[in-house]
Write an enzyme that holds these catalytic residues in place. Structure first.
Site, PDB file in Angstrom:
ATOM      1  NE  ARG A  37       0.690  -5.371  11.497  1.00 17.01           N
ATOM      2  CZ  ARG A  37       0.571  -4.312   9.813  1.00 17.01           C
ATOM      3  NH1 ARG A  37       0.979  -3.615   9.474  1.00 17.01           N
ATOM      4  NH2 ARG A  37      -0.700  -4.992   9.270  1.00 17.01           N
ATOM      5  CE  LYS A  70      -0.793   1.798   3.577  1.00 16.76           C
ATOM      6  NZ  LYS A  70      -1.639   1.740   5.799  1.00 16.76           N
ATOM      7  CB  THR A  71       4.043   2.652   1.912  1.00 16.52           C
ATOM      8  OG1 THR A  71       2.966   1.875   3.294  1.00 16.52           O
ATOM      9  CG2 THR A  71       4.330   3.216   1.985  1.00 16.52           C
ATOM     10  CD  GLN A 114      -4.454  -3.861   7.904  1.00 18.94           C
ATOM     11  OE1 GLN A 114      -3.335  -3.118   8.845  1.00 18.94           O
ATOM     12  NE2 GLN A 114      -4.209  -4.259   6.578  1.00 18.94           N
ATOM     13  CG  ASP A 128      -1.801   5.537   4.649  1.00 23.56           C
ATOM     14  OD1 ASP A 128      -2.638   4.194   3.681  1.00 23.56           O
ATOM     15  OD2 ASP A 128      -1.207   5.005   4.801  1.00 23.56           O
ATOM     16  CD  GLU A 129      -3.177   2.684   8.345  1.00 24.41           C
ATOM     17  OE1 GLU A 129      -4.167   2.084   7.930  1.00 24.41           O
ATOM     18  OE2 GLU A 129      -1.481   2.415   7.961  1.00 24.41           O
TER      19      GLU A 129
END
Length: 775
Positions: free
Chosen positions: A623, A55-56, A273, A242-243
């Site tokens: 993670r 995603k980043t 998430q 983002d997020e």
DNA sequence: GTGCTCCATTTTTTT
DNA sequence: AATGGAGCAC
């Protein structure tokens, strides 16, 4: 005040430099979905990015692509990230791809970006640009003071509760009037309705904004002022968030407003998430987005590049237990990898030691470095034992979060002095330091001053300036005159431009440091060191920023997150809460404290959002890249007492085929799974230990000779601990009559939980509580 | 008004 | 175990 580069399209000189790589190159090395997510630039777009799906990378490439395609100047792009650190990392990468002009992109957290806009536009909101930012501690103190002024007993009405309610209202854009009209269903809401408008008024009078204001004041600004709204709507040609699953209603509205002109808004998120509902985050933002833009493109990123198959299987087995979720399928080409290891421990120290031991083995046998490893936990206080264990084993670690440097009393005191120089209306700062160090302005004088200020509806600072007119204890009066004088002198000093010097000046004049040195205790010297460290930070800040102002420094201090302070390359094991770990990845992850009541977390008389806890577990699992350890303890200290813990339901839910014990045994074969009686409600279980028959029976016979009923010291020597049984009626001086409903601990530490008719449920230490038995 | 001692409460998670 | 408020002695 620092200059803001808000004028558009005028400063674009370095813009003309050639792209360093071609757009074709940019799109190479991306999978098909990613490529689409990067190159579909116009119109609303929702990217549903599963964990570890790059995603980043997509966001970074997308921005670089926009620049290279000359779709926008850098300062026409607004990118809202979850941490400032994420922003600066992205900025660096974009610089490498698209050149130094990336410096001009509006990239940062919601809070810091909007603080910047608000400083620039402050006058339109009746603020000045040097406004203070109240952190939650400041807000809480302000609310506490209001409650006290309204004669509420803060023992019964907790400022925290009121604060949370006000904060939620703000984030849902409910103003005091609306609140009053709609939410007077319970008595606590009545209190909120009374406090809320006063709180807002105090903030304004203090030229201060709280964290929520940084999000909602821009909305007020844009709705009130068409010109300003259009200025920013024009400016931000492309908006990226983002997020997205963790944004709340206010954040939704403000970005919606900004995107109205160009409608190039790209949101990236993953409903699985979403872990910040306590902060008002709501999946409905994702749904609202679909309603607002029914024709929005929707691109899923489903290939996971981060984790082994086993780790993804574990994650999937967990998340599919949730009923509320959008359908998606995450897959990976990665290897199966190692099975997940279950660590079973006697208590939290055992857990910490075992984790430390495994870290040793991972380094010795598998060549992992400390920086490859993270220890995650549900609550920050769990970090303590891990720190101890790692220190003993000489393993470097870095702690992210917990009580931060900037929350320490002495640091907050100094910051309060600094804020007074910049914004003396700041009431919280003023009240914090007016008698720190003690200068003879006690509670009584302070009360008079505050009352006087309220009567005239003016800032306390103004009252102080006319202190001659206030009827006050003489020494206090002259102390205040001195205080005002010092602040003013410091303000003049600050005008000269050297921040560090001005800070030194005020600490000298107030003898703040001298006081700490003279006290000469271990703690006071530690506090002195912290103050010196803060002064260093100011110096460093001045060096890093041209034209740095104190306002800039204070804002940075208020808005850095703990995560921003984490060092990525540091050769150390990382310790942090699962919340803090969002967006990060580590080759090896330990998830600890997997016990009912802790994870999933349960707080007293508060319903658990079990699905959110499960998403949190999902975040934790995902993670991990290569190795994952899950750990639980059979008992754990809580409030200085040992509690038996029951294994987390999450360990029952996880796919047993991918989990092994330390010895390599399958957890399938263990009789009765984890040995938990599943017919019991596990939550009840974990928290009603003291009600269990076996615990009660120890106290069954009053006056018996068992050790537990040994006489402890009471007023009435004839009464023993054994006399205070569950069910016995008692009397307490302050709380009145009540009945014992539970008992725990032993001897000196015996505690009883009493339900008082008036005061409600209280837990009391028998040794101190001076309970009398009544019939 | 200051400072100390006693007692009750606290523990989610964060900008 | 650690913090913070209330109450008391000086």
């Amino acid at each position: 005040m620092k200059e803001f580069t808000l004028s558009s399209s005028s400063q674009s000189n370095e813009q003309e430099s050639e792209p360093t790589i071609s757009d074709v190159a940019i799109l190479k090395g991306l999978n098909e979905q990613q490529r689409e997510a990067v190159s579909v630039t116009d119109g609303p777009l929702q990217i549903v990015a599963g964990a570890g799906s790059g995603k980043t990378r997509v966001l970074t490439f997308r921005i670089a692509y926009l620049l290279q395609q000359k779709k926008a100047w850098p300062n026409q792009i607004l990118a809202l990230t979850f941490t400032n650190k994420a922003a600066s990392e992205m900025r660096e990468r974009i610089k490498q791809m698209a050149g130094p002009s990336a410096e001009k992109i509006w990239m940062g957290t919601f809070h810091s970006i909007f603080a910047r806009i608000l400083r620039y536009e402050a006058k339109h909101l009746g603020y000045n640009s040097r406004f203070s930012i109240y952190d939650s501690d400041d807000s809480k103190r302000a609310i506490k003071l209001i409650l006290q002024e309204l004669n509420f007993d803060i023992k019964q009405i907790k400022p925290r509760t009121i604060q949370n309610k006000i904060s939620s209202a703000k984030n849902e854009l409910i103003d005091p009037d609306t609140f009053k009209a709609k939410f007077i269903s319970s008595s606590i809401d009545d209190i909120v309705a009374a406090v809320y408008p006063i709180y807002l008024q105090r903030l304004k009078q203090s030229n201060a904004m709280d964290f929520d204001d940084l999000l909602i004041k821009p909305i007020e600004l844009f709705e009130k002022n068409k010109e300003i709204r259009e200025k920013y709507q024009d400016r931000f040609k492309y908006i990226l968030i983002d997020e997205y699953q963790d944004t709340n209603h206010a954040q939704y509205v403000v970005t919606q407003l900004l995107a109205q002109k160009h409608k190039n808004i790209c949101v990236v998120g993953d409903d699985a998430q979403s872990i910040y509902s306590f902060r008002g985050a709501d999946i409905s933002n994702i749904l609202d987005f679909q309603n607002d833009y029914p024709k929005a493109n929707r691109i899923p990123l489903e290939q996971n590049y981060r984790s082994t198959k086993n780790i993804l299987r574990a994650a999937d087995s967990i998340i599919k237990q949730n009923e509320k979720q959008l359908e998606k399928s995450l897959w990976t080409d990665n290897h199966d990898g190692e099975p997940i290891t279950l660590l079973e421990n006697l208590n939290e120290r055992d857990e910490a030691n075992r984790v430390a031991r495994h870290i040793g083995m991972l380094r010795m046998n598998k060549g992992y470095r400390p920086s490859d490893i993270a220890i995650l936990y549900r609550t920050n206080y769990q970090s303590r034992v891990f720190e101890d264990a790692l220190r003993r084993k000489n393993v470097n670690y870095q702690l992210v979060g917990g009580v931060s440097f900037y929350q320490r009393k002495e640091v907050k005191d100094v910051l309060a002095y600094l804020k007074m120089m910049v914004n003396p209306q700041d009431e919280e700062s003023l009240l914090r330091i007016i008698n720190e160090p003690a200068r003879g302005v006690g509670a009584k004088s302070l009360q008079t001053i505050i009352q006087e200020s309220r009567r005239h509806e003016r800032p306390v600072w103004e009252t102080l300036q006319q202190i001659q007119n206030v009827d006050l204890y003489k020494p206090a009066k002259s102390a205040i005159a001195d205080f005002v004088h010092i602040i003013k002198a410091a303000q003049e000093k600050l005008e000269e431009g050297d921040l560090k010097e001005a800070a030194d000046f005020i600490l000298n004049k107030t003898s703040y440091l001298t006081q700490l040195v003279e006290e000469n205790t271990h703690e006071s010297l530690g506090r002195r060191d912290n103050v010196l460290e803060l002064l260093n930070a100011i110096k460093y800040f001045e060096k890093e920023h041209d034209d740095a102002t104190l306002t800039d420094f204070l804002q940075e201090v208020s808005l850095v997150s703990d995560l921003d302070k984490m060092e990525a390359g540091k050769p150390a094991v990382t310790l942090m809460s699962i919340h803090a770990s969002k967006g990060l990845e580590f080759p090896v992850v330990f998830i600890t404290g997997l016990e009912e009541g802790l994870f999933p977390m349960k707080r007293q008389d508060d319903d658990v959002d079990i699905e959110e806890e499960r998403r949190l577990f999902y975040v934790a699992i995902t993670r991990a890249e290569k190795e994952l350890f899950l750990s639980h303890a059979k008992s754990r200290y809580k409030f200085g007492e040992e509690k038996r813990m029951i294994i987390s339901r999450f360990l029952d839910e996880i796919d047993p085929n991918v989990v092994r014990t330390e010895t390599g045994a399958s957890i399938n074969q263990r009789k009765g799974g984890f040995g938990r009686d599943k017919s019991d409600n596990p939550f009840r279980d974990a928290f009603s230990d003291e009600l269990k028959p076996e615990n009660r029976s120890r106290w069954k016979k009053p006056g018996s000779s068992s050790s537990s009923s040994r006489s402890v010291e009471y007023d009435d020597q004839s009464v023993t601990a054994g006399d205070f049984q569950v069910g016995v009626k008692v009397f307490h001086e302050k709380f009145g009559k009540g009945k014992i409903i539970a008992k725990e601990g032993g001897q000196e530490k015996t505690k009883v939980t009493v339900f008082f008719q008036q005061a409600g449920q209280k837990k009391l230490l028998l040794r101190f509580a001076k309970l009398r038995i009544v019939s």
